[in-house]
Write a protein that holds these residues in place. Structure first.
Motif, PDB file in Angstrom:
ATOM      1  N   ARG A  75       0.892  -1.011   0.215  1.00  0.00           N
ATOM      2  CA  ARG A  75       0.038  -0.116  -0.020  1.00  0.00           C
ATOM      3  C   ARG A  75       0.864   1.245   0.226  1.00  0.00           C
ATOM      4  O   ARG A  75       0.546   2.352  -0.752  1.00  0.00           O
ATOM      5  CB  ARG A  75      -1.035   0.117   1.142  1.00  0.00           C
ATOM      6  CG  ARG A  75      -1.757   1.246   1.358  1.00  0.00           C
ATOM      7  CD  ARG A  75      -2.781   0.927   2.351  1.00  0.00           C
ATOM      8  NE  ARG A  75      -3.760   2.145   2.382  1.00  0.00           N
ATOM      9  CZ  ARG A  75      -5.048   2.200   2.750  1.00  0.00           C
ATOM     10  NH1 ARG A  75      -5.682   0.759   2.838  1.00  0.00           N
ATOM     11  NH2 ARG A  75      -5.819   3.230   2.733  1.00  0.00           N
ATOM     12  N   GLN A  76       1.945   1.174   0.740  1.00  0.00           N
ATOM     13  CA  GLN A  76       2.894   2.344   0.885  1.00  0.00           C
ATOM     14  C   GLN A  76       3.364   2.559  -0.597  1.00  0.00           C
ATOM     15  O   GLN A  76       3.759   3.804  -0.885  1.00  0.00           O
ATOM     16  CB  GLN A  76       4.044   2.201   2.024  1.00  0.00           C
ATOM     17  CG  GLN A  76       3.245   2.306   3.303  1.00  0.00           C
ATOM     18  CD  GLN A  76       4.379   1.750   4.480  1.00  0.00           C
ATOM     19  OE1 GLN A  76       5.288   0.996   4.148  1.00  0.00           O
ATOM     20  NE2 GLN A  76       4.147   2.299   5.566  1.00  0.00           N
ATOM     21  N   GLU A  79       1.182   4.277  -2.780  1.00  0.00           N
ATOM     22  CA  GLU A  79       0.807   5.623  -2.621  1.00  0.00           C
ATOM     23  C   GLU A  79       1.894   6.577  -3.095  1.00  0.00           C
ATOM     24  O   GLU A  79       1.892   7.563  -3.446  1.00  0.00           O
ATOM     25  CB  GLU A  79       0.759   5.863  -0.779  1.00  0.00           C
ATOM     26  CG  GLU A  79      -0.782   5.271  -0.522  1.00  0.00           C
ATOM     27  CD  GLU A  79      -0.798   5.332   1.078  1.00  0.00           C
ATOM     28  OE1 GLU A  79       0.296   5.188   1.697  1.00  0.00           O
ATOM     29  OE2 GLU A  79      -1.916   5.158   1.483  1.00  0.00           O
ATOM     30  N   TRP A  98      -0.889   6.913  -6.234  1.00  0.00           N
ATOM     31  CA  TRP A  98      -2.215   6.497  -5.891  1.00  0.00           C
ATOM     32  C   TRP A  98      -2.851   7.106  -4.554  1.00  0.00           C
ATOM     33  O   TRP A  98      -2.291   6.865  -3.585  1.00  0.00           O
ATOM     34  CB  TRP A  98      -2.360   5.054  -5.846  1.00  0.00           C
ATOM     35  CG  TRP A  98      -2.206   4.424  -7.512  1.00  0.00           C
ATOM     36  CD1 TRP A  98      -1.294   3.781  -7.481  1.00  0.00           C
ATOM     37  CD2 TRP A  98      -3.084   4.601  -8.340  1.00  0.00           C
ATOM     38  NE1 TRP A  98      -1.513   3.150  -8.969  1.00  0.00           N
ATOM     39  CE2 TRP A  98      -2.420   3.594  -9.434  1.00  0.00           C
ATOM     40  CE3 TRP A  98      -4.538   5.087  -8.524  1.00  0.00           C
ATOM     41  CZ2 TRP A  98      -3.270   3.727 -10.717  1.00  0.00           C
ATOM     42  CZ3 TRP A  98      -5.021   4.853  -9.947  1.00  0.00           C
ATOM     43  CH2 TRP A  98      -4.320   4.124 -10.804  1.00  0.00           C
ATOM     44  N   LYS A  99      -4.243   7.650  -4.578  1.00  0.00           N
ATOM     45  CA  LYS A  99      -4.967   7.835  -3.337  1.00  0.00           C
ATOM     46  C   LYS A  99      -5.698   6.327  -2.948  1.00  0.00           C
ATOM     47  O   LYS A  99      -6.407   6.046  -3.898  1.00  0.00           O
ATOM     48  CB  LYS A  99      -5.911   8.795  -3.622  1.00  0.00           C
ATOM     49  CG  LYS A  99      -5.031  10.324  -3.673  1.00  0.00           C
ATOM     50  CD  LYS A  99      -6.295  11.212  -3.794  1.00  0.00           C
ATOM     51  CE  LYS A  99      -5.570  12.774  -3.700  1.00  0.00           C
ATOM     52  NZ  LYS A  99      -6.827  14.007  -3.800  1.00  0.00           N
TER      53      LYS A  99
END
Length: 501
Positions: free
Chosen positions: A242-243, A246, A250-251
């Motif tokens: 996820r990091q 981001e 990406w949001k």
């Protein structure tokens, strides 16, 4: 008529008028007599008639599989007669009779229904300024991206009352009647609130697509777009992934997955109805959805000028949902979810389902979502390869089918090592993805490493290709990819057993 007489909205409207100006679409003259008392004045309702579409024309006439996309002037839509509307006529209410006896399997692709819906929209668009009430009578569900649910005032059985936003409707009516011609952005400048527009993709149950989503974000930014990038993920995506997503721009929003009840457990399409969550992104007016196995070569911001659903052709009269324009709306989301049990998908997935909902769609050129697919047509394959490798780019987006480049080694396209995947194999196109990969920062490239399990599967494919001695000979090529040599295959014992067999 009785239903409208009991409508709270219409009764409130009548209290503000001495007499309602009513237009009747697709009604016979004797039927109009009943409406004179309803209008509350001496003037008779305005009748709007039109010739029905020629019997030889069916849905595929207006939504053909192929058109000449290289020269749009060579493509035209069949004539769909519309009612003539007198100039300077103002109506308060348009009532349309939709010729649909029952919601049978083919009603959503019935040309006569489409004609009546478009006729009602045209009369409304030409007899009002900002808004006009439109009542639809018939058992067929109205076209959801023409008569949108957020403008629905009342609904009961086979009756729908809308308060249509005429600016929106006029924009839709300016487009071709079907996918028989390309939908082009309007010539007049469209005002944009860029903070209300975004690119989006989704990852559900698919850690293996993290690299794809990162390369997609990188490619969007490389084309110069500054729109928001929105990514929907489920709990299967790890924190470090996820990091990385981001970091790519990406949001990231976490969602609850939506299961396809007709899919087999653990199948590829078990959770792909999660794509419907895109319609919940109501902080945006418009979304360009792009599959995570696509990269952009040219800027696609012009798609924000086009309405829902605008997409490329898949086959027959259907669109491909890999790149599409959507307009988020909670009631559309609710409709999609509420009908999962009753609507069948032709391919068992979200694309088939959406094609049953949005049968009226607008066509983009294939260059916007160009599939990495080759067949036995040597001439056509040569043309495709020229498009893929053209400099400067001709294609807007490349869609990688089969085994994805990041799940393969760099040396060659590993789709060659499976007979049924040869149609997706191309070394030059495979190399193009890696060229884009190499322009990404090192901190993003690390999310494209080859995992042990995947290396094992690729090794097994090489073994099988060698046994079958595929004539292309790719299985003979020595793998030099440092990602290949930097990871051990999962289950060495299993690998040895396979080699011994």
């Amino acid at each position: 008529l009785r239903w409208l007489q009991s409508s709270k909205e219409i009764r409130a409207l009548k209290r503000t008028k001495e007499a309602l100006q009513v237009g009747l679409v697709n009604f016979k003259k004797p039927e109009s007599i009943k409406w004179e008392l309803f209008s509350g004045g001496d003037e008779s309702p305005h009748l709007f008639k039109f010739k029905t579409v020629k019997k030889r024309l069916d849905w595929s006439s207006f939504f053909p599989e192929d058109i000449d996309e290289n020269d749009p002037t060579n493509s035209s839509c069949p004539n769909m007669p519309m009612p003539s509307v007198p100039k300077n006529l103002t109506l308060d209410l348009v009532v349309a009779s939709i010729p649909c006896d029952s919601p049978s399997n083919d009603w959503a692709r019935n040309v006569n229904c489409l004609q009546a819906f478009l006729a009602a929209a045209k009369v409304a668009a030409n007899t009002g300024t900002d808004f006009v009430y439109v009542a639809l009578c018939g058992k067929c569900r109205p076209i959801p991206n023409l008569f949108v649910c957020q403008e629905l005032i009342e609904h009961q059985d086979g009756y729908w009352l809308y308060k249509l936003n005429l600016k929106r409707v006029r924009g839709l009516l300016a487009l071709p009647v079907g996918s028989c011609q390309l939908a082009m952005p309007p010539k007049a400048k469209v005002e944009h609130v860029e903070s209300r527009e975004a690119y989006a993709t989704i990852l559900h149950s698919a850690q293996s697509y993290v690299c794809g989503a990162i390369s997609l974000a990188h490619s969007i930014r490389s084309t110069g777009s500054t729109r928001d990038l929105v990514l929907l993920v489920d709990e299967s995506i790890r924190l470090d992934q996820r990091q990385g997503l981001e970091l790519a721009g990406w949001k990231v929003f976490t969602i609850q997955r939506i299961r396809n009840p007709k899919a087999e457990p653990s199948s590829y399409n078990e959770w792909n109805y999660s794509k419907f969550r895109l319609w919940q992104l109501t902080q945006y007016d418009k979304i360009i959805y792009i599959d995570a196995d696509i990269v952009l070569l040219r800027n696609l911001d012009f798609l924000f000028d086009l309405p829902e659903i605008t997409a490329t052709r898949n086959d027959q009269s259907l669109f491909n949902s890999g790149v599409m324009v959507i307009e988020p709306c909670n009631c559309t989301f609710e409709f999609l979810v509420d009908n999962i049990g009753s609507i069948d998908s032709y391919n068992g997935g979200d694309q088939g389902y959406l094609n049953e909902i949005f049968t009226w769609w607008h066509r983009l050129p294939g260059t916007v979502n160009f599939l990495k697919h080759f067949d036995n047509n040597t001439v056509e394959n040569r043309r495709k390869l020229q498009l893929f490798t053209a400099e400067p780019p001709v294609l807007y987006a490349m869609h990688f089918l089969g085994i994805k480049p990041w799940l393969c080694f760099r040396d060659y396209d590993c789709n060659w090592n499976q007979d049924q995947l040869h149609i997706f194999a191309s070394d030059p196109v495979h190399a193009m993805w890696w060229k884009i990969h190499d322009t990404m920062p090192a901190e993003l490239q690390k999310f494209c490493v080859l995992q042990g399990t995947q290396k094992f599967l690729l090794e097994w494919d090489i073994i099988k290709a060698k046994r079958k001695r595929y004539p292309d000979g790719h299985w003979k090529i020595k793998i030099e990819d440092p990602r290949w040599h930097g990871v051990k295959s999962q289950s060495v014992r299993k690998r040895r057993r396979l080699l011994e067999d």
